[in-house]
Design a protein around this motif. Structure first.
Motif, PDB file in Angstrom:
ATOM      1  N   THR A 149       2.123  10.530  -3.068  1.00  0.00           N
ATOM      2  CA  THR A 149       0.742  10.343  -3.470  1.00  0.00           C
ATOM      3  C   THR A 149       0.106   9.324  -2.530  1.00  0.00           C
ATOM      4  O   THR A 149       0.738   8.309  -2.191  1.00  0.00           O
ATOM      5  CB  THR A 149       0.677   9.813  -4.918  1.00  0.00           C
ATOM      6  N   ILE A 150      -1.135   9.583  -2.124  1.00  0.00           N
ATOM      7  CA  ILE A 150      -1.882   8.664  -1.266  1.00  0.00           C
ATOM      8  C   ILE A 150      -2.937   7.979  -2.130  1.00  0.00           C
ATOM      9  O   ILE A 150      -3.728   8.654  -2.795  1.00  0.00           O
ATOM     10  CB  ILE A 150      -2.534   9.414  -0.090  1.00  0.00           C
ATOM     11  N   THR A 151      -2.924   6.642  -2.125  1.00  0.00           N
ATOM     12  CA  THR A 151      -3.870   5.873  -2.931  1.00  0.00           C
ATOM     13  C   THR A 151      -4.509   4.758  -2.119  1.00  0.00           C
ATOM     14  O   THR A 151      -3.986   4.358  -1.073  1.00  0.00           O
ATOM     15  CB  THR A 151      -3.170   5.235  -4.154  1.00  0.00           C
ATOM     16  N   LEU A 152      -5.639   4.268  -2.623  1.00  0.00           N
ATOM     17  CA  LEU A 152      -6.314   3.090  -2.088  1.00  0.00           C
ATOM     18  C   LEU A 152      -6.549   2.136  -3.246  1.00  0.00           C
ATOM     19  O   LEU A 152      -6.747   2.576  -4.383  1.00  0.00           O
ATOM     20  CB  LEU A 152      -7.660   3.470  -1.462  1.00  0.00           C
ATOM     21  N   TYR A 153      -6.558   0.839  -2.961  1.00  0.00           N
ATOM     22  CA  TYR A 153      -6.811  -0.170  -3.982  1.00  0.00           C
ATOM     23  C   TYR A 153      -8.161  -0.827  -3.738  1.00  0.00           C
ATOM     24  O   TYR A 153      -8.524  -1.090  -2.592  1.00  0.00           O
ATOM     25  CB  TYR A 153      -5.740  -1.255  -3.962  1.00  0.00           C
ATOM     26  N   ALA A 154      -8.873  -1.136  -4.808  1.00  0.00           N
ATOM     27  CA  ALA A 154     -10.106  -1.922  -4.713  1.00  0.00           C
ATOM     28  C   ALA A 154      -9.722  -3.383  -4.521  1.00  0.00           C
ATOM     29  O   ALA A 154      -8.717  -3.852  -5.050  1.00  0.00           O
ATOM     30  CB  ALA A 154     -10.943  -1.740  -5.973  1.00  0.00           C
ATOM     31  N   GLY A 155     -10.524  -4.103  -3.752  1.00  0.00           N
ATOM     32  CA  GLY A 155     -10.284  -5.522  -3.540  1.00  0.00           C
ATOM     33  C   GLY A 155      -9.018  -5.801  -2.745  1.00  0.00           C
ATOM     34  O   GLY A 155      -8.420  -6.864  -2.882  1.00  0.00           O
ATOM     35  N   ASP A 156      -8.607  -4.878  -1.911  1.00  0.00           N
ATOM     36  CA  ASP A 156      -7.383  -5.026  -1.130  1.00  0.00           C
ATOM     37  C   ASP A 156      -7.662  -5.847   0.128  1.00  0.00           C
ATOM     38  O   ASP A 156      -8.808  -6.108   0.485  1.00  0.00           O
ATOM     39  CB  ASP A 156      -6.827  -3.646  -0.771  1.00  0.00           C
ATOM     40  N   TYR A 157      -6.622  -6.251   0.817  1.00  0.00           N
ATOM     41  CA  TYR A 157      -6.725  -7.104   1.992  1.00  0.00           C
ATOM     42  C   TYR A 157      -6.829  -6.268   3.273  1.00  0.00           C
ATOM     43  O   TYR A 157      -6.527  -5.076   3.277  1.00  0.00           O
ATOM     44  CB  TYR A 157      -5.517  -8.043   2.059  1.00  0.00           C
ATOM     45  N   LEU A 158      -7.241  -6.917   4.353  1.00  0.00           N
ATOM     46  CA  LEU A 158      -7.357  -6.263   5.658  1.00  0.00           C
ATOM     47  C   LEU A 158      -5.994  -6.210   6.330  1.00  0.00           C
ATOM     48  O   LEU A 158      -5.136  -7.038   6.027  1.00  0.00           O
ATOM     49  CB  LEU A 158      -8.347  -7.033   6.526  1.00  0.00           C
ATOM     50  N   PRO A 159      -5.782  -5.326   7.259  1.00  0.00           N
ATOM     51  CA  PRO A 159      -6.689  -4.290   7.760  1.00  0.00           C
ATOM     52  C   PRO A 159      -6.796  -3.147   6.753  1.00  0.00           C
ATOM     53  O   PRO A 159      -5.939  -2.998   5.872  1.00  0.00           O
ATOM     54  CB  PRO A 159      -6.011  -3.816   9.048  1.00  0.00           C
ATOM     55  N   PRO A 160      -7.861  -2.340   6.887  1.00  0.00           N
ATOM     56  CA  PRO A 160      -8.003  -1.181   5.999  1.00  0.00           C
ATOM     57  C   PRO A 160      -6.747  -0.303   6.061  1.00  0.00           C
ATOM     58  O   PRO A 160      -6.270   0.039   7.139  1.00  0.00           O
ATOM     59  CB  PRO A 160      -9.225  -0.451   6.563  1.00  0.00           C
ATOM     60  N   HIS A 161      -6.213   0.017   4.887  1.00  0.00           N
ATOM     61  CA  HIS A 161      -4.960   0.763   4.827  1.00  0.00           C
ATOM     62  C   HIS A 161      -4.914   1.584   3.546  1.00  0.00           C
ATOM     63  O   HIS A 161      -5.710   1.395   2.637  1.00  0.00           O
ATOM     64  CB  HIS A 161      -3.769  -0.197   4.873  1.00  0.00           C
ATOM     65  N   PHE A 162      -3.949   2.497   3.516  1.00  0.00           N
ATOM     66  CA  PHE A 162      -3.703   3.261   2.298  1.00  0.00           C
ATOM     67  C   PHE A 162      -2.224   3.137   1.946  1.00  0.00           C
ATOM     68  O   PHE A 162      -1.399   2.732   2.766  1.00  0.00           O
ATOM     69  CB  PHE A 162      -4.137   4.725   2.436  1.00  0.00           C
ATOM     70  N   HIS A 163      -1.923   3.466   0.707  1.00  0.00           N
ATOM     71  CA  HIS A 163      -0.567   3.375   0.187  1.00  0.00           C
ATOM     72  C   HIS A 163       0.001   4.786   0.047  1.00  0.00           C
ATOM     73  O   HIS A 163      -0.679   5.671  -0.467  1.00  0.00           O
ATOM     74  CB  HIS A 163      -0.561   2.700  -1.189  1.00  0.00           C
ATOM     75  N   VAL A 164       1.207   4.977   0.504  1.00  0.00           N
ATOM     76  CA  VAL A 164       1.923   6.234   0.305  1.00  0.00           C
ATOM     77  C   VAL A 164       3.069   5.921  -0.654  1.00  0.00           C
ATOM     78  O   VAL A 164       3.940   5.103  -0.340  1.00  0.00           O
ATOM     79  CB  VAL A 164       2.483   6.803   1.628  1.00  0.00           C
ATOM     80  N   ARG A 165       3.041   6.539  -1.826  1.00  0.00           N
ATOM     81  CA  ARG A 165       4.099   6.325  -2.817  1.00  0.00           C
ATOM     82  C   ARG A 165       4.885   7.617  -2.973  1.00  0.00           C
ATOM     83  O   ARG A 165       4.333   8.656  -3.316  1.00  0.00           O
ATOM     84  CB  ARG A 165       3.531   5.897  -4.158  1.00  0.00           C
ATOM     85  N   MET A 166       6.178   7.508  -2.702  1.00  0.00           N
ATOM     86  CA  MET A 166       7.070   8.658  -2.835  1.00  0.00           C
ATOM     87  C   MET A 166       7.374   8.889  -4.307  1.00  0.00           C
ATOM     88  O   MET A 166       7.175   8.003  -5.140  1.00  0.00           O
ATOM     89  CB  MET A 166       8.363   8.421  -2.047  1.00  0.00           C
ATOM     90  N   GLN A 167       7.879  10.059  -4.632  1.00  0.00           N
ATOM     91  CA  GLN A 167       8.188  10.392  -6.015  1.00  0.00           C
ATOM     92  C   GLN A 167       9.236   9.466  -6.625  1.00  0.00           C
ATOM     93  O   GLN A 167       9.243   9.245  -7.830  1.00  0.00           O
ATOM     94  CB  GLN A 167       8.651  11.844  -6.123  1.00  0.00           C
ATOM     95  N   ASP A 168      10.091   8.890  -5.801  1.00  0.00           N
ATOM     96  CA  ASP A 168      11.122   7.983  -6.317  1.00  0.00           C
ATOM     97  C   ASP A 168      10.643   6.535  -6.437  1.00  0.00           C
ATOM     98  O   ASP A 168      11.410   5.641  -6.752  1.00  0.00           O
ATOM     99  CB  ASP A 168      12.391   8.057  -5.460  1.00  0.00           C
TER     100      ASP A 168
END
Length: 76
Positions: A11-30
């Motif tokens: 799953t690809i997610t973004l967080y509000a109020g996150d820190y720089l640099p602009p990034h996204f999170h990749v969370r595996m099923q495990d």
């Protein structure tokens, strides 16, 4: 934490109020997670093998503008 995209392996997610640099999170099923910089698609942190990230990075390559726009929306 808006989910931007659900892929078969992660799953690809973004967080509000996150820190720089602009990034996204990749969370595996495990539950493992990696942070990826939007501009360069380079891994910032995490221990997920590049081959496991292939689908997420392929999707991100085609959707960098969307990821950037969502980042700006969540992190003005």
């Amino acid at each position: 934490m808006p989910t931007i995209k659900r892929l078969p392996t992660c799953t690809i997610t973004l967080y509000a109020g996150d820190y720089l640099p602009p990034h996204f999170h990749v969370r595996m099923q495990d539950g493992r997670e990696t942070l990826v910089e939007i501009a360069t698609l380079s891994v910032l942190s995490g221990r997920i093998a590049r081959r496991e990230l292939a689908a997420a990075l392929a999707w991100a390559t085609e959707n960098q503008a969307l990821l950037s726009a969502k980042w700006e929306e969540l992190n003005p």
